[in-house]
Scaffold this motif. Structure first.
Motif, mmCIF file in Angstrom:
data_model
loop_
_atom_site.group_PDB
_atom_site.id
_atom_site.type_symbol
_atom_site.label_atom_id
_atom_site.label_comp_id
_atom_site.label_asym_id
_atom_site.label_seq_id
_atom_site.Cartn_x
_atom_site.Cartn_y
_atom_site.Cartn_z
ATOM 1 N N ASP A 15 -2.550 52.395 -28.211
ATOM 2 C CA ASP A 15 -3.755 52.844 -27.522
ATOM 3 C C ASP A 15 -3.451 52.988 -26.030
ATOM 4 O O ASP A 15 -2.692 52.190 -25.467
ATOM 5 C CB ASP A 15 -4.894 51.841 -27.701
ATOM 6 N N PRO A 16 -4.045 53.984 -25.381
ATOM 7 C CA PRO A 16 -3.820 54.183 -23.944
ATOM 8 C C PRO A 16 -4.337 53.001 -23.115
ATOM 9 O O PRO A 16 -5.343 52.383 -23.458
ATOM 10 C CB PRO A 16 -4.638 55.440 -23.621
ATOM 11 N N GLU A 17 -3.606 52.711 -22.050
ATOM 12 C CA GLU A 17 -4.039 51.712 -21.065
ATOM 13 C C GLU A 17 -4.475 52.470 -19.820
ATOM 14 O O GLU A 17 -3.763 53.358 -19.352
ATOM 15 C CB GLU A 17 -2.892 50.766 -20.712
ATOM 16 N N VAL A 18 -5.649 52.111 -19.277
ATOM 17 C CA VAL A 18 -6.197 52.831 -18.134
ATOM 18 C C VAL A 18 -6.306 51.891 -16.947
ATOM 19 O O VAL A 18 -6.731 50.744 -17.086
ATOM 20 C CB VAL A 18 -7.586 53.415 -18.463
ATOM 21 N N LYS A 19 -5.910 52.395 -15.775
ATOM 22 C CA LYS A 19 -6.088 51.672 -14.520
ATOM 23 C C LYS A 19 -6.967 52.518 -13.610
ATOM 24 O O LYS A 19 -6.764 53.726 -13.486
ATOM 25 C CB LYS A 19 -4.747 51.417 -13.830
ATOM 26 N N TYR A 20 -7.951 51.872 -12.995
ATOM 27 C CA TYR A 20 -8.846 52.548 -12.064
ATOM 28 C C TYR A 20 -8.507 52.095 -10.655
ATOM 29 O O TYR A 20 -8.254 50.912 -10.417
ATOM 30 C CB TYR A 20 -10.301 52.217 -12.394
ATOM 31 N N PHE A 21 -8.519 53.031 -9.717
ATOM 32 C CA PHE A 21 -8.173 52.737 -8.337
ATOM 33 C C PHE A 21 -9.397 52.892 -7.440
ATOM 34 O O PHE A 21 -10.331 53.622 -7.773
ATOM 35 C CB PHE A 21 -7.046 53.671 -7.873
#
Length: 120
Positions: A15-21
């Motif tokens: 599953d994709p891992e998402v990082k928010y900045f």
């Protein structure tokens, strides 16, 4: 003239891992397994690390799951860093995805995820 273009079709390895900045941008990472065309069915797939930014990252986070059949167009880049323990320079190839195509149906993705659990 130079050219750095990659086209791949395969299945998401996780599953994709998402990082928010703080800037509002987002980055999505996951792996892609690509089988080679060969008569030897026992040959393992090639694995690629993917990096996706912006709106395309949001689409990947919402619609790509482990086992999803996808197509990507992008370019090869290298992440470079210095190893903390040895001090040696290290690098890792990454596919910087510019275009993401969702190829499988929801039913195909569910079947692939259950069939590929042992392979990924």
């Amino acid at each position: 003239m130079s050219l750095n273009k990659i086209n791949l079709v395969g299945r998401a390895g996780r599953d994709p891992e998402v990082k928010y900045f703080e800037s509002g941008s987002q980055k999505c990472t996951f792996t892609l397994a690509v089988n080679r065309r060969t008569s030897n069915r026992d040959e393992p797939p090639d694995w690629f690390d993917l990096e996706i930014w912006g709106k395309t990252a949001e689409i990947a986070a919402n619609y790509v799951k482990k086992g999803s059949l996808i197509g990507i167009t992008g370019s090869l880049k290298f992440d470079r860093w210095q190893d903390r323990t040895t001090g040696e320079d290290r690098s890792k190839p990454i596919i910087f995805v510019e275009q993401l195509d969702l190829l499988g149906s929801k039913r195909d993705d569910q079947a692939a995820a259950s069939n590929y659990d042992d392979d990924f």
